[in-house]
Design an enzyme around this catalytic site. Structure first.
Site, PDB file in Angstrom:
ATOM      1  N   GLY A 199      58.009  91.393  47.502  1.00 52.22           N
ATOM      2  CA  GLY A 199      56.965  91.519  48.510  1.00 52.22           C
ATOM      3  C   GLY A 199      55.938  90.404  48.538  1.00 52.22           C
ATOM      4  O   GLY A 199      55.158  90.315  49.490  1.00 52.22           O
ATOM      5  N   ARG A 204      61.259  86.020  49.230  1.00 54.45           N
ATOM      6  CA  ARG A 204      60.530  85.041  50.038  1.00 54.45           C
ATOM      7  C   ARG A 204      59.775  84.005  49.188  1.00 54.45           C
ATOM      8  O   ARG A 204      59.803  82.820  49.464  1.00 54.45           O
ATOM      9  CB  ARG A 204      59.521  85.810  50.901  1.00 54.45           C
ATOM     10  CG  ARG A 204      58.837  84.990  51.971  1.00 54.45           C
ATOM     11  CD  ARG A 204      57.748  85.824  52.654  1.00 54.45           C
ATOM     12  NE  ARG A 204      58.163  87.155  53.009  1.00 54.45           N
ATOM     13  CZ  ARG A 204      58.752  87.486  54.157  1.00 54.45           C
ATOM     14  NH1 ARG A 204      58.945  86.580  55.072  1.00 54.45           N
ATOM     15  NH2 ARG A 204      59.123  88.738  54.385  1.00 54.45           N
ATOM     16  N   CYS A 264      70.767  83.636  75.846  1.00 54.31           N
ATOM     17  CA  CYS A 264      70.418  84.221  77.138  1.00 54.31           C
ATOM     18  C   CYS A 264      69.663  85.537  76.980  1.00 54.31           C
ATOM     19  O   CYS A 264      70.193  86.614  77.277  1.00 54.31           O
ATOM     20  CB  CYS A 264      71.679  84.402  77.964  1.00 54.31           C
ATOM     21  SG  CYS A 264      72.390  82.809  78.326  1.00 54.31           S
ATOM     22  N   GLU A 296      60.802  91.375  41.879  1.00 50.80           N
ATOM     23  CA  GLU A 296      61.967  90.962  42.671  1.00 50.80           C
ATOM     24  C   GLU A 296      61.554  90.088  43.852  1.00 50.80           C
ATOM     25  O   GLU A 296      61.704  90.487  45.006  1.00 50.80           O
ATOM     26  CB  GLU A 296      62.686  92.216  43.205  1.00 50.80           C
ATOM     27  CG  GLU A 296      63.144  93.167  42.130  1.00 50.80           C
ATOM     28  CD  GLU A 296      63.619  94.511  42.698  1.00 50.80           C
ATOM     29  OE1 GLU A 296      63.477  94.742  43.921  1.00 50.80           O
ATOM     30  OE2 GLU A 296      64.118  95.321  41.916  1.00 50.80           O
ATOM     31  N   PRO A 297      61.058  88.894  43.590  1.00 47.90           N
ATOM     32  CA  PRO A 297      60.647  88.059  44.713  1.00 47.90           C
ATOM     33  C   PRO A 297      61.846  87.461  45.437  1.00 47.90           C
ATOM     34  O   PRO A 297      62.794  86.992  44.808  1.00 47.90           O
ATOM     35  CB  PRO A 297      59.840  86.947  44.031  1.00 47.90           C
ATOM     36  CG  PRO A 297      60.447  86.842  42.676  1.00 47.90           C
ATOM     37  CD  PRO A 297      60.884  88.223  42.293  1.00 47.90           C
TER      38      PRO A 297
HETATM   39  N1  LLP Z   1      63.532  94.071  46.479  1.00 49.66           N
HETATM   40  C1  LLP Z   1      64.000  94.913  47.417  1.00 49.66           C
HETATM   41  C2  LLP Z   1      64.567  96.193  47.011  1.00 49.66           C
HETATM   42  C3  LLP Z   1      63.933  94.559  48.783  1.00 49.66           C
HETATM   43  O1  LLP Z   1      64.391  95.401  49.708  1.00 49.66           O
HETATM   44  C4  LLP Z   1      63.387  93.307  49.142  1.00 49.66           C
HETATM   45  C5  LLP Z   1      63.296  92.909  50.555  1.00 49.66           C
HETATM   46  C6  LLP Z   1      62.924  92.451  48.126  1.00 49.66           C
HETATM   47  C7  LLP Z   1      63.008  92.867  46.799  1.00 49.66           C
HETATM   48  C8  LLP Z   1      62.369  91.085  48.397  1.00 49.66           C
HETATM   49  O2  LLP Z   1      61.246  91.100  49.192  1.00 49.66           O
HETATM   50  P1  LLP Z   1      60.418  89.748  49.384  1.00 49.66           P
HETATM   51  O3  LLP Z   1      59.914  89.303  48.028  1.00 49.66           O
HETATM   52  O4  LLP Z   1      61.324  88.725  49.953  1.00 49.66           O
HETATM   53  O5  LLP Z   1      59.335  90.120  50.299  1.00 49.66           O
HETATM   54  N2  LLP Z   1      63.732  90.157  56.965  1.00 49.66           N
HETATM   55  C9  LLP Z   1      62.329  90.328  56.652  1.00 49.66           C
HETATM   56  C10 LLP Z   1      62.123  90.719  55.207  1.00 49.66           C
HETATM   57  C11 LLP Z   1      62.865  91.967  54.810  1.00 49.66           C
HETATM   58  C12 LLP Z   1      62.789  92.223  53.327  1.00 49.66           C
HETATM   59  C13 LLP Z   1      63.681  93.343  52.922  1.00 49.66           C
HETATM   60  N3  LLP Z   1      63.637  93.657  51.521  1.00 49.66           N
HETATM   61  C14 LLP Z   1      61.574  89.054  57.021  1.00 49.66           C
HETATM   62  O6  LLP Z   1      62.188  88.116  57.506  1.00 49.66           O
HETATM   63  O7  LLP Z   1      60.372  89.000  56.853  1.00 49.66           O
END
Ligand code: LLP
Length: 429
Positions: free
Chosen positions: A244, A289, A356, A286-287
């Site tokens: 997150g 992004r 389109c 769990e990063p």
């Molecule tokens: N762990 C779990 C269980 C998750 O479902 C996710 C992301 C993460 C870790 C990693 O989250 P992050 O650190 O990347 O925020 N498509 C969307 C983001 C969807 C994320 C889904 N789960 C976007 O482009 O913003």
């Protein structure tokens, strides 16, 4: 303008008005590899991982960083993170397959599924990865295949957050995670079945720059861990706060202060594990992004400049098929004109693609230098959920990916061709 480029702390610089990526001339790269083209800096991925890992190690020594492969599952990206010592968060059998191929050993992979099929559970059981359960039924069905040595449960920590409604994955409205009653039932069943080691996990959502919701949710997770410990005598091998962590997409947004994040989350963690008698579990996160977003840009060429009585449109060769985020979430990706980095901004444009649909835009109402056909645009922060969410919609072959590693440009994913469009199709008369 140079200041604006550097402000992003990305592998970007300017040479005589041309955007460089890791020192390479992006106009030359676009000529060589064609567009749309994702460029990835291997060094930036590694640096992001190490900066985060080291910041956490300042406050606790049992740390595991699970890279959320869904953000960018390019094998070379996975390989680099494996080499740095990262763990991996997989959400599908396909991601497990890719992670194993990239060299992750099964015990370094945590599978967190949702709505998992029986044959997938069989595959997962056979691959010996650690499973993070998302429903009681999933555990029931997993136990038909294996009694895992280690098992984790994804709980719903009651508080969610995220940059868009679609990206909030905890709280009352979401399908994810288990609530208290089911959580206790699931751990009790796993223990009875013979599971020996346990983890507990949450994931509140994605794209979070304000830490408050994560801290509050994590505190809820820790009190749930206490309940499980007190009622069932379970101690945890690891406690996982999920992903997150947000990144700045807009020039005026600030980067997350890692030092503050590390101090706040780990002082809470250490205080609670002592208070609740939870031993010394690994602290996991769990990063996705955070590790890959700013390590990549998307290059796209200008095909058309179109002026209507109301708007000026820049038509480029990347669309929602290449980068879905703007269209799907209204996300902002900063646009630079790669061949005119230092030119004066003059006009307001929408940047639109070749698909389109009216929702096919990459950027709206952007002040840019005067654009001519043949110019090259760079969309920044394209490394997370960029290629990963791309498609062949409108029968457009997917883009290529080039990795810059050790001062070399390596084509790590070939551009798809028309053959890719018929791959797996069978025409019947
Ligand atoms: N762990 C779990 C269980 C998750 O479902 C996710 C992301 C993460 C870790 C990693 O989250 P992050 O650190 O990347 O925020 N498509 C969307 C983001 C969807 C994320 C889904 N789960 C976007 O482009 O913003």
């Amino acid at each position: 303008m140079v200041k604006k480029v550097i402000q992003f702390h990305q592998p970007l610089s300017n040479e005589d008005g041309i955007l460089l990526f890791e020192g390479f001339n992006t106009v030359e790269l676009a000529k060589k590899f064609d567009t749309p083209l994702y460029l990835i800096s291997e060094k930036r991925v590694r640096d992001n991982y190490n900066r985060l890992h080291n910041a956490l190690l300042q406050n606790y020594d049992k740390i595991r960083v699970y890279y959320a492969a869904k953000a960018n599952s390019n094998l070379s990206v996975l390989r680099s993170l494996e080499a740095e010592g990262a763990y991996l968060d997989a959400v599908s059998p396909g991601e497990i397959f890719l992670a194993l191929k990239a060299g992750f050993s099964p015990e370094r992979i945590l599978f967190t599924g949702t709505s998992v099929r029986n044959d997938e559970l069989n595959f997962i059981a056979n691959s010996n990865v650690v499973v993070n359960i998302d429903s009681f039924s999933e555990l029931d069905r997993l136990l038909l295949h294996i009694v895992p040595k280690t098992l984790s449960v994804r709980i719903n920590p009651k508080i969610g957050s995220g940059h868009h409604d679609h990206c909030i994955t905890a709280g009352p409205q979401t399908k994810f995670g288990l609530w208290e009653k089911e959580t206790l039932k699931t751990y009790a069943k796993a223990k009875r079945a013979g599971v020996e080691k346990f983890g507990i996990q949450m994931h509140v959502g994605s794209g979070i720059l304000n830490l408050e919701p994560i801290i509050l949710a994590f505190d809820n997770l820790l009190s749930m861990a206490k309940k499980i410990h007190d009622k069932l005598g379970i101690t945890f091998e690891f406690i996982d706060m999920g992903g997150g962590l947000g990144v700045p997409y807009k020039p005026e947004e600030n980067e997350l202060d890692l030092c503050t994040f590390s101090k706040r989350i780990l002082s809470l963690f250490k205080r609670r594990i002592a208070e609740y008698n939870l031993g010394t579990p690994f602290f996991c996160l769990e990063p996705g992004r955070y590790l890959v977003s700013d390590a990549s840009i998307l290059l796209t060429s200008v095909n058309t400049v179109k002026v209507t009585p109301f708007k000026k449109f820049i038509g480029v060769d990347a669309g929602l098929n290449t980068l879905l985020r703007p269209s799907m979430y209204g996300s902002y990706h900063h646009v630079l004109v790669a061949n005119k980095v230092t030119s004066q901004e003059k006009e307001i444009y929408d940047v639109v693609g070749p698909i389109c649909e009216s929702g096919d835009f990459l950027a709206r109402d952007r002040l840019l230098p005067e654009i001519e056909e043949g110019d090259l645009l760079a969309l920044l922060n394209a490394g997370a959920y960029g290629f990963a969410m791309s498609s062949q919609y409108n029968s457009r072959p997917r883009a290529a990916e080039v990795l810059i590693k050790n001062k070399k440009c390596l084509l790590v994913r070939k551009r798809e061709t028309f053959d890719s469009l018929v791959f797996n199709q069978q025409m019947v008369e």
